[in-house]
Design an enzyme around this catalytic site. Sequence first.
Site, PDB file in Angstrom:
ATOM      1  N   HIS A 149     -13.961 -69.448  42.709  1.00  0.00           N
ATOM      2  CA  HIS A 149     -13.873 -69.528  41.248  1.00  0.00           C
ATOM      3  C   HIS A 149     -15.019 -70.368  40.732  1.00  0.00           C
ATOM      4  O   HIS A 149     -15.322 -71.417  41.275  1.00  0.00           O
ATOM      5  CB  HIS A 149     -12.540 -70.148  40.819  1.00  0.00           C
ATOM      6  CG  HIS A 149     -12.509 -70.554  39.363  1.00  0.00           C
ATOM      7  ND1 HIS A 149     -12.426 -71.865  38.955  1.00  0.00           N
ATOM      8  CD2 HIS A 149     -12.566 -69.806  38.221  1.00  0.00           C
ATOM      9  CE1 HIS A 149     -12.416 -71.911  37.634  1.00  0.00           C
ATOM     10  NE2 HIS A 149     -12.511 -70.671  37.162  1.00  0.00           N
ATOM     11  N   SER A 150     -15.685 -69.900  39.680  1.00  0.00           N
ATOM     12  CA  SER A 150     -16.742 -70.648  39.006  1.00  0.00           C
ATOM     13  C   SER A 150     -17.836 -71.073  39.987  1.00  0.00           C
ATOM     14  O   SER A 150     -18.401 -70.226  40.672  1.00  0.00           O
ATOM     15  CB  SER A 150     -16.128 -71.851  38.270  1.00  0.00           C
ATOM     16  OG  SER A 150     -17.061 -72.441  37.395  1.00  0.00           O
TER      17      SER A 150
END
Length: 847
Positions: A149-150
């Site tokens: 994520h991210s």
Amino acid sequence: MKAKMSVQVVVKLKANLKRETVFAKMLRPVLLLRPFARAFHATPSLNLNPKNVEEVRIPVPWGHIAGKWWGPRGEELIVAVHGWQDNAGSWDPFLERLPGNRSVLAVDFPGQGLSSHLPPFAHYSFLEMPLVLKRVVNYLNKPVHLLGHSGGSAACFLFACTFPEDVLSYCGIDYLAYCYKKESNRVTHLAKAIDAHLNLSARDAKKAKRHSWEEAKERWVVSTKGSVTPASAEILMRRGVIKCPDGKVAFSRDNRLKNADLNLLHVEQLRSIVADFKVATCLLRGLQSEYFFERGVKHFPEVLDILKNQCRLYEYHEIDGNHHFHMDKAEEVVDLYESFLAKVGSRWWGPIDEQPLLALHGLFDNAASFDLLAAHLAEVPALLAVDLPGHGLSSHVGKGLSWSYTAMLSALRFAIKQHFKWPKAYLLGHSYGSTLALSYAGLFPAETAVMVNIDCARAVNAASCDDGPATIRRNGERMLAIENRAPSKKTMTYGEAVEKIFAKRKRKMTAEQCGILASRSLTNVGGGRYIFNDDLRMACPSIGRHTFHGYDALVENVRCSVLNIAASEGLLMGQNMAVVKKHLAIMGKNCQIVDSRVVVGGHHVHMDKPEEVAAAVDEFWRSSVKFRRDESSISSETYLVNHHFKWPHVDFLSHSFGSCSAFAYAGLFPKHVRKYVSLDCARLNMATRAEPNPTFLQIAVQSTLDAEEYENAPLPFEDHVANFMEIRRDKGGALTEKSSKILLARNLRQIESGEFVENVDPRLPMYTGLLPESTLDELARRITCELLSVRFTDGVLRGARKEAYEKQIDLMRKTSKNLIAVDIEGNHHAHLENPECVAPVINEMLT
């Protein structure tokens, strides 16, 4: 499509689906990835129970990497990586909803969660993350699915580009990568980032601000502009704060994480890195988030088309949510991810870009029968196993049709010739699969390079000339009976299914081996129950088989290198051995290499004795097949000038790599440099262009890991001198004994024995923060100090590098207060070898 979710799914297989024949649908590639990844693929589908979560610590040189292990160990593994300044807890809502058979290690990246902070003065950079993930993968000792994520997604993506052989699939949530386009912006950013990094490094963690629990939660929500909800902040705080004696809490993450990354990639560098990216990829973007495009790939939007066209499987989904939608809408994300993993379904041992040894299993087996063997192969660069039609996870033969030997051969031909487009095939077969390999080598001799037969079933498989109408009638009636039989609704547990396979096997197999085959022979119907997915028609003798004389004719045509492995208790013993010996004699006359081995074991000898069979295959492969370095130094120098000595201005006298650092400092902080003397600056040797592909990063990571195991050998001083001179001579920069001793006086340390060991960091030859030549040009434009640039005629600035050097000299003439560029005869160390020729030029400039 759901009303609140825009979904664009692109599944790209290497076959052209519009032209795909029935044979392509029947033959599904099964990709096996080194090392041995799993024995059992299917387990009960239950939600993960928090009680099944275990804290882990992975040792690293500066401390440990912490993580949460969800689900069973030993299964195919997912490594989940959180976003920048988050922690492994960000995956809790997602993993609580993931099916219980999934094994997931959610890690805290260094400086975050419960993981150790990096050593003093080190900085956090995405270009360092492949090394961190490599440590994790090495600890796990198996290829993994990457879920990020991210910032964690960017780290996973870079790792997958660098070490594709360690990655089964990649799923990135709301971020892919960041790259810059304008060098002027990059240089301005870098100067500010270095100063900010040093200021953050100087903060005392013991004096961190303290907050009440509610205040800390509110700060976490506000700092993400609401992307993290109060409920999600509660989850992150479980690993993200430490409790103080006064009852308040302090954030535990490293202050240095607040700084921008010092090492960024130019758009052309990123383009090069993804040029050969083929890993199965799933990208999820939040529609209310600006991270994916505005803070991510806005300078390189075409990367999505590149991935779409190159990846063997590619999906892109848009979800109605903000940056942390994987916490807020975990169920939707789980559904999409599970669907993606179901399509991945294929596994490959070794590099994706190497043509593999194509492995064909025996009748009633499947591709998993090669799992044990593949784990022991050392010389074979890649191995691809397939489930034959009607076996494992491949499609069944078309309804209403008998299965035929020629259909199997046609499917094999389609895979090799039209799907993969290999000019020559490398074939490995066991039992029935070995007869297919032999047939292919005889039918297409000019297009077959290698054939490895393991207990070939040709003598058993051959059709008799006596087969008459009665046999044809019997087979037809059996096919119709199977076709008219109502599908079995009987389900069983996984263990019961394994026992059933074990009981039915006429050829002796162990329960473990049957369990391996069951991993691809069963369909999970829920509730911990399974049914077999094999095509029952495979039990009927196939039509179109060769006769004994047909095999003789095929053998006459074979021209490839051949390895025949017979099992001591297999099909080829007794009267069948006469056929084998006859065929080996024929191939011995026509083929350059024909080798024959007997390995103690049963018909599944490659599962009984995988080490011995792998050793034979590796030896045969060797004899028959012809296949074929940081911006941290700038940061260090900044610290010395600004923080340690606290000089308002600095003059530089620098050589080679030291001149690279001085050059960058003078461009980044032009107001703080008065005079800069550069002696044969090596900046153009170290510059990257558009070619720094993943191999470069891979070498850098592996060299760093190797360096940690490196031990300096104690030697007499004179031996060190001799070795040093030889190395320098080989690199084209010969040094005299006198000069070598001068340099070694600070490079060696004497030990108790009286001998000397090197005290040079063995990691120095490799760099992960190189600057593109375009960045060097931009730095040159910003240098305003007085500058003396000395080029040694036999040094590093020759040929194309001389042209680039002269271009940068012209750029610096426009901005420098006084620029003098001279050439002095000598090699790269002329200032050491002939100081009397160099010193006068420097004295003139400094006075």
